[in-house]
Write an enzyme that holds these catalytic residues in place. Sequence first.
Site: not given
Ligand code: ACO
Length: 325
Positions: A115, A252, A282
């Site tokens: 990225c 980004h 993304n």
């Molecule tokens: N739809 C519904 N529920 C979901 C989904 C989905 N698509 N994905 C995960 N869940 C559920 C999980 O199973 C979990 O359920 P549980 O509590 O019953 O176990 C719950 O949602 C919470 O999951 P988390 O992974 O803890 O959710 P979080 O609040 O951390 O959000 C996310 C996840 C959006 C990926 C967040 O961590 C994030 O934005 N991280 C940054 C990642 C990123 O942007 N990466 C891109 C590449 S790197 C870059 O470009 C910078």
Amino acid sequence: MSTRRAVPAGIGSYLPAQMVTNEELSRTVDTTHDWIVERTGIHRRHIAAEGEATSDLALHAARRALDHAGIGIGDIDLIVLATATPDQTFPATATRVQQALGMSHGFAFDVQAVCSGFVYALSVATQFIETGKARGALVIGAETFSRILDWSDRSTCVLFGDGAGALVLRGEDGNGNNDDRGVLSTELRSDGAHNAALFVDGGPSTTGIAGHLRMNGREVFKHAVRNLAEIGEAALESAGLAASDVRWIVPHQANARIIASTAQKMGVDMERVIVTVQDHANTSAASIPLALDVAVRDGRVRRGDLLLLEAMGGGFTWGGAVLRW
Ligand code: ACO
């Protein structure tokens, strides 16, 4: 004394025709529109058609950038293409674009920083222009992440999209101060200790197949805000500038919450931040030039505006660039 600068001359982008909303995605993936919007700000993404490769997306964006610059391929002697989803393991996707543009002079190669790829590619191209080794460059970010997603993993497949963006840079003499148009500074960092937080579980020398994206979202989030704010400040400092001097931050586009938290950490109001993640999701290395193209074409970014670009991705890699449009 005059200083050679890498000056933006044109920008272009391309999105595949097929657009997929969260609602449509929720018919095949166990997710909801509300979950995706609340966690990421994403509403829709574009997905490449069968047979449509990263180089095809890149070529469309490059042609649009050349048109916007009003120059022909004869004025370009360097193509740097950032991608983590190349057409082939080798040769470089950049050489496919070179060939398709009818360019048989100069040189073309890929940069792989996931990225952060566009900021890395911009930094590399800038060095070639500043040293006089290239007169004009196409800097491209192009990705087909849809091909490396595990569509049964709802925690990753909802986050990404396909697309491409291209920037034309031209060597011009400036005064050597930060009133010059062009790239004023770039700062790059990486730390391979974080490989396990964001990686693809395949490759030519390990599994022999391309593999799928794997991510620990929370771990990435935690590092993203800190690294992005730090690299933004570093790029500004090396140009002798401060966040208050910046007209637009073009970050980004991974996640609206990361973008907002980083802006807040840097003390920059969201009104000065370009956000397109809602429409593109993304797109990895393509996200910054896609966002910049939108903002140039809708008239927000104007000639002379001071821009800060910042990105972070797998590796981890992160990078910032300050340029005057
Ligand atoms: N739809 C519904 N529920 C979901 C989904 C989905 N698509 N994905 C995960 N869940 C559920 C999980 O199973 C979990 O359920 P549980 O509590 O019953 O176990 C719950 O949602 C919470 O999951 P988390 O992974 O803890 O959710 P979080 O609040 O951390 O959000 C996310 C996840 C959006 C990926 C967040 O961590 C994030 O934005 N991280 C940054 C990642 C990123 O942007 N990466 C891109 C590449 S790197 C870059 O470009 C910078």
